[in-house]
Design a protein around this motif. Structure first.
Motif, short mmCIF file in Angstrom:
data_model
loop_
_atom_site.label_atom_id
_atom_site.label_comp_id
_atom_site.label_asym_id
_atom_site.label_seq_id
_atom_site.Cartn_x
_atom_site.Cartn_y
_atom_site.Cartn_z
N UNK A 133 0.85 -1.19 0.00
CA UNK A 133 0.00 0.00 0.00
C UNK A 133 0.88 1.23 0.00
N UNK A 134 0.42 2.28 -0.66
CA UNK A 134 1.13 3.56 -0.65
C UNK A 134 0.91 4.22 0.70
N UNK A 135 1.93 4.91 1.15
CA UNK A 135 1.84 5.67 2.39
C UNK A 135 2.24 7.11 2.12
N UNK A 136 1.78 7.99 2.96
CA UNK A 136 2.14 9.39 2.87
C UNK A 136 2.44 9.86 4.29
N UNK A 137 3.71 10.13 4.56
CA UNK A 137 4.12 10.53 5.91
C UNK A 137 4.82 11.88 5.86
N UNK A 138 4.79 12.54 6.98
CA UNK A 138 5.46 13.82 7.09
C UNK A 138 6.83 13.61 7.71
N UNK A 139 7.88 14.02 6.98
CA UNK A 139 9.25 13.93 7.49
C UNK A 139 9.90 15.29 7.32
N UNK A 140 10.33 15.86 8.43
CA UNK A 140 10.96 17.18 8.44
C UNK A 140 10.07 18.23 7.75
N UNK A 141 8.76 18.14 8.02
CA UNK A 141 7.82 19.12 7.48
C UNK A 141 7.38 18.87 6.05
N UNK A 142 7.92 17.87 5.40
CA UNK A 142 7.57 17.56 4.01
C UNK A 142 6.79 16.25 3.94
N UNK B 91 6.14 12.79 2.34
CA UNK B 91 6.97 11.85 1.60
C UNK B 91 6.15 10.59 1.31
N UNK B 92 6.14 10.18 0.03
CA UNK B 92 5.46 8.96 -0.36
C UNK B 92 6.33 7.76 -0.09
N UNK B 93 5.71 6.66 0.28
CA UNK B 93 6.42 5.41 0.50
C UNK B 93 5.50 4.24 0.25
N UNK B 94 6.00 3.05 0.51
CA UNK B 94 5.21 1.83 0.37
C UNK B 94 5.49 0.93 1.56
N UNK B 95 4.48 0.18 1.95
CA UNK B 95 4.63 -0.79 3.02
C UNK B 95 3.77 -2.01 2.70
N UNK B 96 4.09 -3.14 3.31
CA UNK B 96 3.36 -4.38 3.04
C UNK B 96 1.91 -4.26 3.51
N UNK B 97 0.99 -4.71 2.67
CA UNK B 97 -0.43 -4.70 3.00
C UNK B 97 -0.73 -5.77 4.05
N UNK B 98 -0.10 -6.93 3.90
CA UNK B 98 -0.23 -8.04 4.86
C UNK B 98 1.17 -8.35 5.38
N UNK B 99 1.63 -7.66 6.42
CA UNK B 99 2.98 -7.89 6.91
C UNK B 99 3.22 -9.36 7.25
N UNK B 100 4.34 -9.90 6.75
CA UNK B 100 4.69 -11.28 7.02
C UNK B 100 4.15 -12.28 6.01
N UNK B 101 3.54 -11.77 4.92
CA UNK B 101 2.98 -12.68 3.91
C UNK B 101 3.29 -12.19 2.51
N UNK B 102 3.51 -13.14 1.61
CA UNK B 102 3.62 -12.84 0.19
C UNK B 102 2.63 -13.74 -0.53
N UNK B 103 2.32 -13.43 -1.77
CA UNK B 103 1.38 -14.21 -2.56
C UNK B 103 2.11 -14.88 -3.72
N UNK C 223 1.81 -4.53 -10.70
CA UNK C 223 1.84 -3.37 -9.80
C UNK C 223 0.84 -3.64 -8.68
N UNK C 224 1.19 -4.51 -7.76
CA UNK C 224 0.29 -4.95 -6.69
C UNK C 224 0.38 -4.01 -5.49
N UNK C 225 0.13 -2.73 -5.76
CA UNK C 225 0.17 -1.72 -4.71
C UNK C 225 -1.16 -0.97 -4.67
N UNK C 226 -1.76 -0.88 -3.49
CA UNK C 226 -2.99 -0.12 -3.31
C UNK C 226 -2.60 1.36 -3.24
N UNK C 227 -3.08 2.14 -4.17
CA UNK C 227 -2.76 3.56 -4.23
C UNK C 227 -3.44 4.32 -3.10
N UNK C 228 -3.00 5.55 -2.87
CA UNK C 228 -3.61 6.43 -1.88
C UNK C 228 -4.99 6.88 -2.38
N UNK C 229 -5.92 7.02 -1.47
CA UNK C 229 -7.21 7.60 -1.78
C UNK C 229 -7.27 8.97 -1.12
#
Length: 176
Positions: free
Chosen positions: A42-51, A53-65, A113-119
């Motif tokens: 899944x896409x993530x959007x976090x604030x780092x040093x006031x900006x 920043x887009x990133x990605x993290x596992x949707x199901x931590x500890x699992x792959x398909x 592209x098995x990533x859930x985009x930001x809504x």
């Protein structure tokens, strides 16, 4: 379409496990054994040093398909992977994901592209309205929203149990 199987790996090592499985397939000459091996993300959007920043993290931590029609050969091959990989199953039988579970992942992602985009959405009259992204029209799936972390929690029945899955949701404006 071939069945999908969940493979348990160490949490945080999902991408590494996918790479090691790919290497093992190549070394064994079994590249055609699987249709697809991926980490749902899944896409993530976090604030780092006031900006932001887009990133990605596992949707199901500890699992792959893994998508394959030759699960017994896959199981034998996973024994050769130099990392923890365990094909999930029940009563000694490898259990594929149900059609609804596969459909859910496919509805939010696409092959290669098995990533859930930001809504993006807003709050109107005390309820969340999603204006863009994969959650459009699926507001009923949202169980919780964390505005600060820019994420929504969805509750799914997947891999034989109820799982809370976090996806990106940025609430951009608030309507009264």
């Amino acid at each position: 379409m071939a069945p999908w199987y969940a493979v348990q790996v160490f949490t945080g090592q999902e991408d590494k496990a996918v790479g090691l499985i790919g290497q093992t397939l190549t070394i064994s000459g079994e590249e055609n054994l699987v249709d697809e091996v991926f980490v749902p993300k899944r896409k993530t959007l976090t604030k780092q040093q006031g900006e932001l920043v887009e990133g990605e993290t596992a949707l199901f931590p500890g699992y792959i398909m893994v998508v394959t029609s030759k699960v017994e050969r896959l199981s034998a091959l996973l024994g050769k992977v130099p990392a923890f990989t365990r094909l999930l199953g029940t009563d000694g039988m490898f259990t594929p994901l149900a059609e609804g579970e596969v459909a859910w992942i496919c509805a939010f992602t696409q092959r290669k592209h098995r990533t859930v985009e930001m809504s993006e959405g807003f709050v109107e009259g005390g309820r969340v309205v999603v204006a863009s992204g994969p959650l459009v029209g699926r507001e009923a799936l949202i169980k919780k929203v964390n505005r600060r972390k820019r994420e929504a929690t969805l509750e799914l029945f997947i891999m034989g149990r109820t799982v809370e899955v976090k996806v990106g949701l940025s609430l951009v404006k608030k309507k009264q």
